[in-house]
Design a protein around this motif. Sequence first.
Motif, short mmCIF file in Angstrom:
data_model
loop_
_atom_site.label_atom_id
_atom_site.label_comp_id
_atom_site.label_asym_id
_atom_site.label_seq_id
_atom_site.Cartn_x
_atom_site.Cartn_y
_atom_site.Cartn_z
N THR A 187 58.65 33.21 43.61
CA THR A 187 57.49 32.37 43.41
C THR A 187 57.95 31.08 42.73
OG1 THR A 187 55.22 32.30 42.55
CG2 THR A 187 56.85 33.46 41.20
N THR A 188 57.04 30.34 42.11
CA THR A 188 57.38 29.08 41.46
C THR A 188 56.91 29.07 40.02
OG1 THR A 188 55.29 28.02 42.09
CG2 THR A 188 57.12 27.89 43.67
N THR A 189 57.51 28.20 39.21
CA THR A 189 57.07 28.07 37.82
C THR A 189 55.64 27.56 37.77
OG1 THR A 189 58.05 25.84 37.74
CG2 THR A 189 59.39 27.67 36.92
N LYS A 190 55.28 26.72 38.73
CA LYS A 190 53.90 26.21 38.78
C LYS A 190 52.91 27.35 39.00
CE LYS A 190 51.01 22.83 41.22
NZ LYS A 190 50.96 21.82 42.31
N GLN A 191 53.26 28.28 39.90
CA GLN A 191 52.36 29.41 40.17
C GLN A 191 52.27 30.33 38.96
OE1 GLN A 191 50.44 30.42 43.40
NE2 GLN A 191 49.58 30.96 41.42
N LEU A 192 53.41 30.62 38.32
CA LEU A 192 53.39 31.47 37.14
C LEU A 192 52.58 30.83 36.00
CD1 LEU A 192 57.06 32.83 36.91
CD2 LEU A 192 55.06 33.95 37.88
N THR A 193 52.72 29.53 35.86
CA THR A 193 51.97 28.81 34.83
C THR A 193 50.47 28.94 35.07
OG1 THR A 193 53.77 27.22 34.53
CG2 THR A 193 51.59 26.56 33.75
N ALA A 194 50.06 28.81 36.34
CA ALA A 194 48.64 28.90 36.68
C ALA A 194 48.11 30.32 36.50
CB ALA A 194 48.43 28.44 38.12
N TRP A 195 48.86 31.32 37.00
CA TRP A 195 48.42 32.71 36.90
C TRP A 195 48.22 33.14 35.44
CZ3 TRP A 195 52.35 34.92 40.95
CH2 TRP A 195 51.75 34.93 42.21
N ASN A 196 49.08 32.64 34.56
CA ASN A 196 49.09 33.12 33.19
C ASN A 196 48.51 32.14 32.18
OD1 ASN A 196 50.79 35.77 33.37
ND2 ASN A 196 51.92 34.30 34.61
N ASN A 197 47.92 31.05 32.71
CA ASN A 197 47.28 30.05 31.85
C ASN A 197 48.20 29.58 30.73
OD1 ASN A 197 44.71 30.13 33.20
ND2 ASN A 197 44.34 32.10 32.21
N LEU A 198 49.44 29.29 31.08
CA LEU A 198 50.42 28.85 30.09
C LEU A 198 50.22 27.38 29.75
CD1 LEU A 198 53.65 30.52 31.58
CD2 LEU A 198 52.16 31.39 29.77
N LYS A 199 50.10 27.09 28.48
CA LYS A 199 49.94 25.70 28.04
C LYS A 199 51.27 24.97 28.11
CE LYS A 199 45.99 26.55 25.00
NZ LYS A 199 45.46 26.44 23.60
N ASP A 200 52.35 25.69 27.81
CA ASP A 200 53.69 25.10 27.86
C ASP A 200 54.61 26.10 28.56
OD1 ASP A 200 56.17 24.01 27.55
OD2 ASP A 200 55.95 23.57 25.42
N PRO A 201 54.98 25.84 29.83
CA PRO A 201 55.83 26.79 30.58
C PRO A 201 57.22 26.97 29.97
CG PRO A 201 55.60 24.71 31.75
CD PRO A 201 54.62 24.67 30.62
N ASN A 202 57.59 26.10 29.02
CA ASN A 202 58.89 26.23 28.39
C ASN A 202 58.85 27.18 27.19
OD1 ASN A 202 60.30 24.33 30.06
ND2 ASN A 202 59.20 22.69 29.00
N LYS A 203 57.64 27.64 26.86
CA LYS A 203 57.49 28.51 25.71
C LYS A 203 56.91 29.86 26.12
CE LYS A 203 56.89 24.79 22.31
NZ LYS A 203 56.00 24.19 21.29
N ILE A 204 57.80 30.82 26.33
CA ILE A 204 57.41 32.21 26.55
C ILE A 204 58.16 33.04 25.53
CG2 ILE A 204 56.84 31.98 29.00
CD1 ILE A 204 59.60 33.02 29.69
N TYR A 205 57.62 34.21 25.18
CA TYR A 205 58.21 34.96 24.08
C TYR A 205 58.41 36.43 24.46
CZ TYR A 205 53.23 36.03 23.54
OH TYR A 205 51.94 36.41 23.79
N PRO A 206 59.40 37.08 23.84
CA PRO A 206 59.67 38.50 24.13
C PRO A 206 58.43 39.35 23.90
CG PRO A 206 61.46 37.54 22.89
CD PRO A 206 60.37 36.51 22.90
N GLY A 207 58.18 40.26 24.85
CA GLY A 207 57.02 41.14 24.76
C GLY A 207 55.81 40.60 25.49
N GLN A 208 55.85 39.33 25.85
CA GLN A 208 54.72 38.73 26.56
C GLN A 208 54.66 39.27 27.99
OE1 GLN A 208 55.06 34.48 26.86
NE2 GLN A 208 52.98 34.19 27.66
N LYS A 209 53.47 39.63 28.44
CA LYS A 209 53.31 40.13 29.80
C LYS A 209 52.88 38.98 30.70
CE LYS A 209 52.46 45.06 29.28
NZ LYS A 209 51.58 46.21 29.64
#
Length: 256
Positions: A230-252
């Motif tokens: 898939t794409t980072t754009k799609q993952l950002t949209a699916w997960n409502n990420l405010k900053d795609p550069n900031k994800i953390y361990p344990g996050q689903k």
Amino acid sequence: MSLKGIDVSNWQAGINLEAVPADFVIMKATQGTKYVSPDLNRQYKQAKKAGRLLGIYHFATGGDVKAEANHFINTVKDYIGEAILVIDWEADDNPTFGKNDLNWVKQWCDYVYSKTGVKPMIYIQQSAMSRMKGVGDYGLWVAQYANMNITGYQANPWNEDAYKCAMRQYSCNGRLAGYAGDLDLNKFYGDAKAWKKYAAKSGKANQEQKQYYTVVKGDVLSVIAKRYNTTTKQLTAWNNLKDPNKIYPGQKLRVK
């Protein structure tokens, strides 16, 4: 509301479906009881990655109904529930065409529906459309051309108001940006929601397609996106990420 799209087979092997403008792409999967389009899986994955609505078809040769249906089902089993399923019923390589049209097509559709929960669509030329009377509530994809001239997408294909159908193929000489050869051009009479309903099992959204991934230390969104095709754009949209550069361990994260 309507959608515009193309259908392809191995005649368009190697086509870049990310470059060609289309709301949907329908791909040839199988023919008869042995043939599988060599470019099917590449085309499908690329079309899906590009965010196109999806369809896959079986080119009938009028032989053993269940054998042809099983060949198709076994080949496309991983795509059932997200792609429209289609039986392509035409005269080429089909000695049954014009002799037992309705019974053969209905048996194929009924069998595929019983095995997959998805009601197939029927591709047929307009001159043989009347042979499908009594086939049931399977959508018709009707082919009728005004001429063989080169054309781009048409908002109002010739003669479309003369009959009703789910989808219309109005040219086999289409030319679109991103591909130098001929393409079949189609108009679907509905929106994306209607398309997905045709594709879904029993007409209901297929929730089984959703998948989730738990982030571990060192993960990068772009790497996760590539892993799940898939794409980072799609993952950002699916997960409502405010900053795609900031994800953390344990996050689903939803990844599909």
